[in-house]
Design an enzyme around this catalytic site. Structure first.
Site, PDB file in Angstrom:
ATOM      1  N   ASP A 194       0.514   1.147   3.414  1.00 30.99           N
ATOM      2  CA  ASP A 194       1.467   0.542   2.471  1.00 30.99           C
ATOM      3  C   ASP A 194       0.769  -0.457   1.548  1.00 30.99           C
ATOM      4  O   ASP A 194       1.265  -1.555   1.304  1.00 30.99           O
ATOM      5  CB  ASP A 194       2.595  -0.147   3.266  1.00 30.99           C
ATOM      6  N   LYS A 199      -0.116  -2.236  -1.643  1.00 33.25           N
ATOM      7  CA  LYS A 199       0.487  -2.410  -2.974  1.00 33.25           C
ATOM      8  C   LYS A 199       0.335  -3.878  -3.349  1.00 33.25           C
ATOM      9  O   LYS A 199       0.021  -4.704  -2.481  1.00 33.25           O
ATOM     10  CB  LYS A 199       1.974  -2.001  -2.935  1.00 33.25           C
ATOM     11  N   ASP A 207       0.484  -7.208   5.873  1.00 31.99           N
ATOM     12  CA  ASP A 207       1.432  -6.142   6.202  1.00 31.99           C
ATOM     13  C   ASP A 207       0.796  -4.942   6.871  1.00 31.99           C
ATOM     14  O   ASP A 207       1.479  -3.950   7.099  1.00 31.99           O
ATOM     15  CB  ASP A 207       2.195  -5.645   4.953  1.00 31.99           C
ATOM     16  N   THR A 260       9.255   1.613  -2.667  1.00 31.63           N
ATOM     17  CA  THR A 260       8.832   2.232  -3.921  1.00 31.63           C
ATOM     18  C   THR A 260       7.757   3.272  -3.611  1.00 31.63           C
ATOM     19  O   THR A 260       6.838   2.991  -2.862  1.00 31.63           O
ATOM     20  CB  THR A 260       8.247   1.204  -4.918  1.00 31.63           C
TER      21      THR A 260
END
Ligand SMILES: C/C(=N\O)c1ccc(O)cc1O
Length: 319
Positions: A142, A144, A163, A182
């Site tokens: 993940d 981003k 994260d 997203t």
């Protein structure tokens, strides 16, 4: 359980150890608050995650503790440290290292990217962090801008990836949940083969390619637009455009790095290890700066050498 200033309920033992302050960020999985460790006045970030966002996790609670154990052992200068962990029957409280510079997301404002030298310094640190995760059997999945944090307001600063614990602790990573956030940073194989054969560390290389594109170009390579195919379709086709006006000042080597990461076929995509060998990163000045940020000289490293005379006020044994 005591109420803090807003409606969040914190466990008693948590309240005894930390004083919670204002909100400093929100993610798809929960919100982040600033808190102070009472004993040391040290500032920390507390990520509050409502378990109902992770329906399948209920059964995985046992291995949440096990995952926390693994994550406590994770130690790299560009990875956020998990400092503490609490849970009630409906909420997780993950106490994390605080990063004063906030999220990279707020630095790459829409419209213009970072200076290439700054993007290179940040990207190198991201690669080092993700290579370390992969070496320890953790795929981030993940990556981003919201998950890249900056240590200070300075341009050339230490960055940390966060994260990675999320997906690892809150097991129950289902494709449906993955698709709830997203999709812009998700690699093609997450949509195509993942449901059956699963995917490997190369998904992180793709996401880092998207991150680098955003840092350099100031806009996303795959984005919603009425007259364009869906984001998912653009990703599966690997269709992106480097708009000349946005990329004119960017070096060919930087563009080459992006193009070799945003490759649809994971077996042909540049690996993290190969990306670290790419010519764009063979930049001694940047590498020296990154190493100084990641491994700052400690006092003990700068011990005066034995042949220096002790200062007047210092009692040396040969004083
Ligand atoms: C998650 C996190 N630290 O671990 C964090 C999140 C947002 C922010 O502005 C600062 C932070 O330190």
């Amino acid at each position: 359980d005591l109420m803090s200033d807003d409606q969040t309920i914190f466990p008693k033992e948590f309240q005894e150890k930390y004083l919670v302050s204002r909100g400093i960020g929100t993610g798809v999985c929960g919100e982040v608050k600033l808190a102070f460790e009472r004993a040391t006045c040290k500032k920390v970030a507390v990520k509050i995650i409502n378990k109902k966002n992770f329906p399948s996790v209920g059964t995985a609670t046992r291995n949440a503790e096990r995952e926390i154990e693994i994550l406590r052992r994770i130690d790299h200068p560009c990875l956020i440290k998990t400092e503490d962990f609490y849970q009630t029957e409906d909420t997780y409280y993950i106490v994390l290292e605080l990063m004063e510079g906030g999220e990279l997301f707020n630095r790459v404002k829409a419209g213009h990217g970072l200076d290439e030298a700054v993007a290179k310094l940040y990207f190198y640190q991201m690669l080092m962090a993700v290579e370390y995760l992969h070496r320890n059997g953790i795929i981030h999945r993940d990556l981003k801008p919201e998950n890249i944090l900056l240590a200070s307001q300075a341009k050339t600063c230490l960055i940390k990836v966060t994260d990675f614990n999320q997906s690892k602790i809150l097991e129950g990573e289902t494709l449906s949940r993955t698709l709830c956030g997203t999709p812009s940073y998700l690699a093609p194989e997450v949509f195509t083969r993942a449901a059956t054969t699963g995917y490997g560390p190369s998904v992180d290389a793709w996401s880092l390619g998207v991150l680098l594109f955003v840092c350099l170009g100031g806009y996303a390579p795959f984005y919603e637009h009425p007259s364009r195919p869906s984001v998912q379709e653009q990703i599966i086709q690997g269709e992106f455009t480097m708009v000349p006006s946005k990329w004119k000042g960017i070096s060919d080597q930087a563009k080459d790095m992006v193009r070799k990461l945003l490759v649809v076929d994971p077996s042909l995509r540049l690996s993290i290890t190969s990306a670290l060998q790419h010519p764009w990163l063979q930049d001694p000045a940047m590498l020296a700066q990154a190493n100084k940020l990641m491994y700052p000289p400690q006092d003990s490293d700068t011990e005066p050498s034995h042949n220096k005379r002790p200062r007047e006020d210092e009692e040396g044994d040969n004083g």
